[in-house]
Structures are given as structure tokens and as C-alpha cells.
Design a protein around this motif. Structure first.
Motif, PDB file in Angstrom:
ATOM      1  N   ARG A  88       2.690   1.836  -3.386  1.00  0.00           N
ATOM      2  CA  ARG A  88       1.840   2.472  -4.410  1.00  0.00           C
ATOM      3  C   ARG A  88       1.668   3.966  -4.128  1.00  0.00           C
ATOM      4  O   ARG A  88       1.700   4.797  -5.047  1.00  0.00           O
ATOM      5  N   LYS A  89       1.499   4.313  -2.872  1.00  0.00           N
ATOM      6  CA  LYS A  89       1.331   5.721  -2.519  1.00  0.00           C
ATOM      7  C   LYS A  89       2.599   6.517  -2.818  1.00  0.00           C
ATOM      8  O   LYS A  89       2.534   7.658  -3.303  1.00  0.00           O
TER       9      LYS A  89
ATOM     10  N   SER B  75      -2.711   8.011  -9.403  1.00  0.00           N
ATOM     11  CA  SER B  75      -3.445   7.419  -8.298  1.00  0.00           C
ATOM     12  C   SER B  75      -2.743   6.143  -7.840  1.00  0.00           C
ATOM     13  O   SER B  75      -2.227   5.390  -8.676  1.00  0.00           O
ATOM     14  N   PRO B  76      -2.718   5.843  -6.542  1.00  0.00           N
ATOM     15  CA  PRO B  76      -2.116   4.588  -6.086  1.00  0.00           C
ATOM     16  C   PRO B  76      -2.739   3.363  -6.740  1.00  0.00           C
ATOM     17  O   PRO B  76      -2.045   2.366  -6.979  1.00  0.00           O
ATOM     18  N   SER B  77      -4.016   3.431  -7.072  1.00  0.00           N
ATOM     19  CA  SER B  77      -4.688   2.288  -7.696  1.00  0.00           C
ATOM     20  C   SER B  77      -4.278   2.097  -9.159  1.00  0.00           C
ATOM     21  O   SER B  77      -4.634   1.091  -9.768  1.00  0.00           O
TER      22      SER B  77
ATOM     23  N   ALA C 269       2.859   7.000  -6.486  1.00  0.00           N
ATOM     24  CA  ALA C 269       1.825   7.965  -6.889  1.00  0.00           C
ATOM     25  C   ALA C 269       2.280   9.390  -6.627  1.00  0.00           C
ATOM     26  O   ALA C 269       2.043  10.295  -7.442  1.00  0.00           O
TER      27      ALA C 269
ATOM     28  N   GLU D 281       0.834  -1.206   0.000  1.00  0.00           N
ATOM     29  CA  GLU D 281       0.000   0.000   0.000  1.00  0.00           C
ATOM     30  C   GLU D 281       0.866   1.252   0.000  1.00  0.00           C
ATOM     31  O   GLU D 281       0.624   2.198  -0.767  1.00  0.00           O
ATOM     32  N   GLU D 282       1.898   1.259   0.842  1.00  0.00           N
ATOM     33  CA  GLU D 282       2.766   2.425   0.920  1.00  0.00           C
ATOM     34  C   GLU D 282       3.604   2.564  -0.348  1.00  0.00           C
ATOM     35  O   GLU D 282       3.868   3.687  -0.808  1.00  0.00           O
TER      36      GLU D 282
END
Length: 412
Positions: A73-74, A83-85, A77, A70-71
Motif C-alpha cells: 500500500r505504501k 494515502s496507503p489507507s 501510495a 502494508e508495504e
């Protein structure tokens, strides 16, 4: 002008402290892969030594791994303004490109055209050529101007037509450093509703990049080119990513970005990626990570360009050297490809390595279409010197001394 010092930059790279040889190593091979920043190493070791696990468990190490992805991707981004997604990880840029190309096969028909360039690394050519072979589409090339080492865009409307379904273009050449005018190419591609794939592997280490502003559909890069471990990154605009069919296992996640990440990911490398991005952030200023990253990249760019200007002036004044460099007014990264009269490139780079412990590369660097067109392979391809932020003025001066010595000895 950069406000960061050589000492500050070099302190972040433990490989520079290596003293097992009489001469310290000089790393001019950044375009092939940079040294790792201490923050990246610490993040990888920290993840490994505090307990590793696979995803989606109820226990602490698994939860930690979920948070690493998660981190990661952030962080990407914030670095690339997406976007992280929209961020997916993979083995490397090439593998991700082939995976995306296979997924795009249902979007392309035999009546379509796919446009690639003569300037690019083949990693942003062959996946799309393979896609064309699989679907029967026609491949067209944006040609490189052999005098300016830039893409010839005068006939852009003739190359990118109503039949064009996909355009793949590099943001910056890994050989000549030429930064391509993507705005013209992307604007034309969007006029005909073509998808745009941007290879930013060589650009991300040197330039501040804004994925949203670029308006491309896919952007590819690799962390080992910007101070991190060997891991590939794909940024895919959500509107495309959502409908992209992916070859995957039946129970695997269907949602973006997980659906492109087949199998277990390299979690420790993703942790290292976070650390590499932290190195860039620590060079910058601002109230948010995104602002600090943008500022940090501007600092890197300013520092490198100061050294690059000196190298370019030096190489241009040597009559035995042919420098493959775009003219003034064209944006370029601090990467220099040159040949020496009557000298095989491998002879030169071997001499630099043995006498001065300089890491300088030779070959076609997978930009083989351009190498063929410019007829450099007979002499072993180009000699390439590339700068990273840990290079110094003293190292550049040593290179100047060494090259002059080599030319005096070998070029006749």
C-alpha cells in the motif's frame, strides 16, 4: 530527454534473454500486458521461498505477510500520490470495478444519470452500465470524435447535468493512446456533485499520475500493465471509501482499505507489485521514494516518446495504412492502432509472429463501442503495436522493415 540506456532497461527483463527460437521475441504487446521486471520476480520468489502464511498471526511468516500488504500500500501510495489507507487490492481491475459498482448501488436512484464514454475499454463501461440497470438510472455516453479519436467535449454541460450521479472515464485509450483531458470532465462532474471513476490501467505504465491532483473519487489500474504480476489496484478517496457499503463476510474487517478485499489476497502478487514499483524507482533520482518514482516515470515517458515519434511518422507516410491517432497537440501514449487496406488484422499479426517473432496484437481490445463506431470489426479490428521501456530502436527499425515487406506482399 531520457538519460537511461536501452541496455539498462532491457537488463531488468529476463524474458528478453529467451533464445529458444532462431529469432528473439520482439514484445510489442505491452498494452495487453508487459513483461515482468526482475525486481518483481525476485520479490515474488523471495516471499514464496522464505515461507508463506495468512494474515494476523503471532508467528514470523504471518507477520511478514502483514508487512508485505502494508508495504504494498505504501509503494502504491508513493507511485500514485495517495494515502496507503486508500489503496485496495483485488483480482484485477475489472473485478474491482464490478465490486465497487455493486457497492455504489445505494448511492444511485432511478432518477439519476450515469455517464460513460465511447473511447473506453468496456471494463470502465459495463460495471457502471450494470449499476444503471440495477437501479433504473439512465446511461449517457461522451462520444468519441471519429476524426480526432478524442472525446467530444463541446457539449459536456449537456451530457453531465444536475442529474448525473457518476462519471466513468479513461485516462488514456488502450487502443489509440489518446490521453483524455480529464481536468475538464472532472471539474464539470464536481460542479454537479457527481462521483468520478478513472480507468488508469493504460496510463500508469507511461505517465506520472497524481491521484490527489486529479481530484477523482476512484482510480483503477493493474500491475501486470506496469512490469508486475496479475493483480488489480483500486485507489478510493477516503471520504468515499469510509461510507462505501461492501458485500463481505460478517467477521471480516470493517475498516478501510481491508473491507473491500474480500477473502485471502494474492500475497505473492502484492510482493511482486512492490518489486515492479522498485524497478521504476531505480530509474529515477531524488531524496524520497515518491520523488524517485516521479523521476523514473518521466524517464520512461521520455524514452518511449522518442521511439513513438519515429513510429508515428513512419505509419503516417504509408498510403496503405490508416493510423487511428489523435492530431498533434493531443497528449498520447506510445500505443498505435492501425489497419492495412484489404487485409484482415489477424492475417497481418500471424505473419508478424511467424516470420519475425513479433508479438503484435489484433482485435477490438474491449474498446468495442469505438470499434463499432469506427467500423473496424469487419476486417478483424485493429492491428496494435505498443511500446514499453524495454523496446529498442533496432526493434522499431525491424518493424518498419517487416511492415513494408508485408504490405508489398499482401496489400493490393
Amino acid at each position: 530527454m531520457s538519460t537511461i540506456s536501452e541496455e539498462q532497461l532491457r537488463a531488468a527483463f529476463p524474458a528478453l534473454k529467451e533464445t529458444s527460437t532462431s529469432k528473439p521475441a520482439v514484445y510489442f504487446d505491452g498494452p495487453g500486458g508487459t513483461q515482468m521486471a526482475q525486481q518483481s520476480i525476485d520479490a515474488m520468489v523471495g516471499y514464496i521461498t522464505s515461507g508463506m502464511a495468512n494474515l494476523h498471526g503471532a508467528f514470523a511468516t504471518s507477520i511478514k505477510t502483514d508487512l508485505v500488504l502494508e508495504e504494498g500500500r505504501k509503494a502504491v501510495a508513493d507511485l500514485l500520490n495517495c494515502s496507503p489507507s486508500e489503496v485496495a487490492f483485488g483480482q484485477n481491475m475489472t473485478s474491482l470495478a464490478f465490486s465497487i459498482a455493486r457497492s455504489l448501488s445505494s448511492f444511485v436512484t432511478a432518477s439519476d444519470e450515469i455517464v460513460v464514454t465511447e473511447l473506453d475499454h468496456r471494463a470502465n463501461v459495463d460495471p457502471w452500465v450494470t449499476l444503471a440497470k440495477d437501479t433504473g438510472a439512465e446511461v449517457k455516453f461522451l462520444q468519441v470524435n471519429p476524426e480526432t479519436y478524442t472525446l467530444a467535449l463541446d457539449n459536456l454541460d449537456e451530457v453531465i447535468t444536475e442529474k448525473t450521479r457518476l462519471v466513468a472515464v479513461g485516462m488514456s485509450s488502450n487502443v489509440t493512446g489518446t490521453v483524455t483531458a480529464l481536468d475538464k470532465i472532472i471539474a464539470r462532474a464536481k460542479e454537479v456533485n457527481a462521483l468520478v471513476i478513472v480507468d488508469a490501467v493504460h496510463a500508469v505504465p507511461h505517465l506520472s499520475i497524481d491521484f490527489k491532483e486529479l481530484s477523482c473519487d476512484v482510480l483503477l489500474c493493474s500491475a501486470y500493465k506496469f512490469f508486475g504480476p496479475h493483480i488489480g489496484i483500486a485507489v478510493i478517496t477516503a471520504s468515499l471509501f469510509e461510507k462505501l457499503p461492501v458485500y463481505k463476510l460478517e467477521p471480516a474487517p470493517q475498516q478501510i482499505p481491508d473491507k473491500l478485499e474480500t477473502g485471502t489476497q494474492n500475497h505473492e502478487a502484492i510482493a511482486g507489485l512492490i518489486g515492479a514499483i522498485k524497478f521504476i524507482e531505480d530509474l529515477g533520482e531524488g531524496d524520497t521514494r515518491k520523488a524517485r518514482l516521479k523521476s523514473g516515470m518521466h524517464q520512461i515517458d521520455a524514452y518511449e516518446q522518442g521511439l513513438a515519434d519515429r513510429i508515428e511518422c513512419f505509419l503516417k507516410q504509408l498510403p496503405e495504412v490508416r493510423l487511428y491517432r489523435a492530431p498533434a497537440g493531443t497528449r498520447k501514449t506510445p500505443t498505435f492502432a492501425f489497419t492495412i487496406a484489404n487485409v484482415n488484422a489477424r492475417v497481418a499479426t500471424t505473419w508478424f509472429a511467424q516470420k519475425y517473432n513479433m508479438n503484435i496484437a489484433d482485435g477490438h481490445f474491449y474498446a468495442s463501442t469505438m470499434a463499432d463506431k469506427l467500423d473496424v470489426n469487419a476486417m478483424g479490428g485493429w492491428i496494435r503495436i505498443g511500446l514499453a521501456p524495454y523496446n529498442t530502436l533496432a526493434e522499431v527499425q525491424l518493424f518498419e522493415q517487416a511492415l513494408q515487406e508485408f504490405i508489398t506482399t499482401y496489400s493490393k
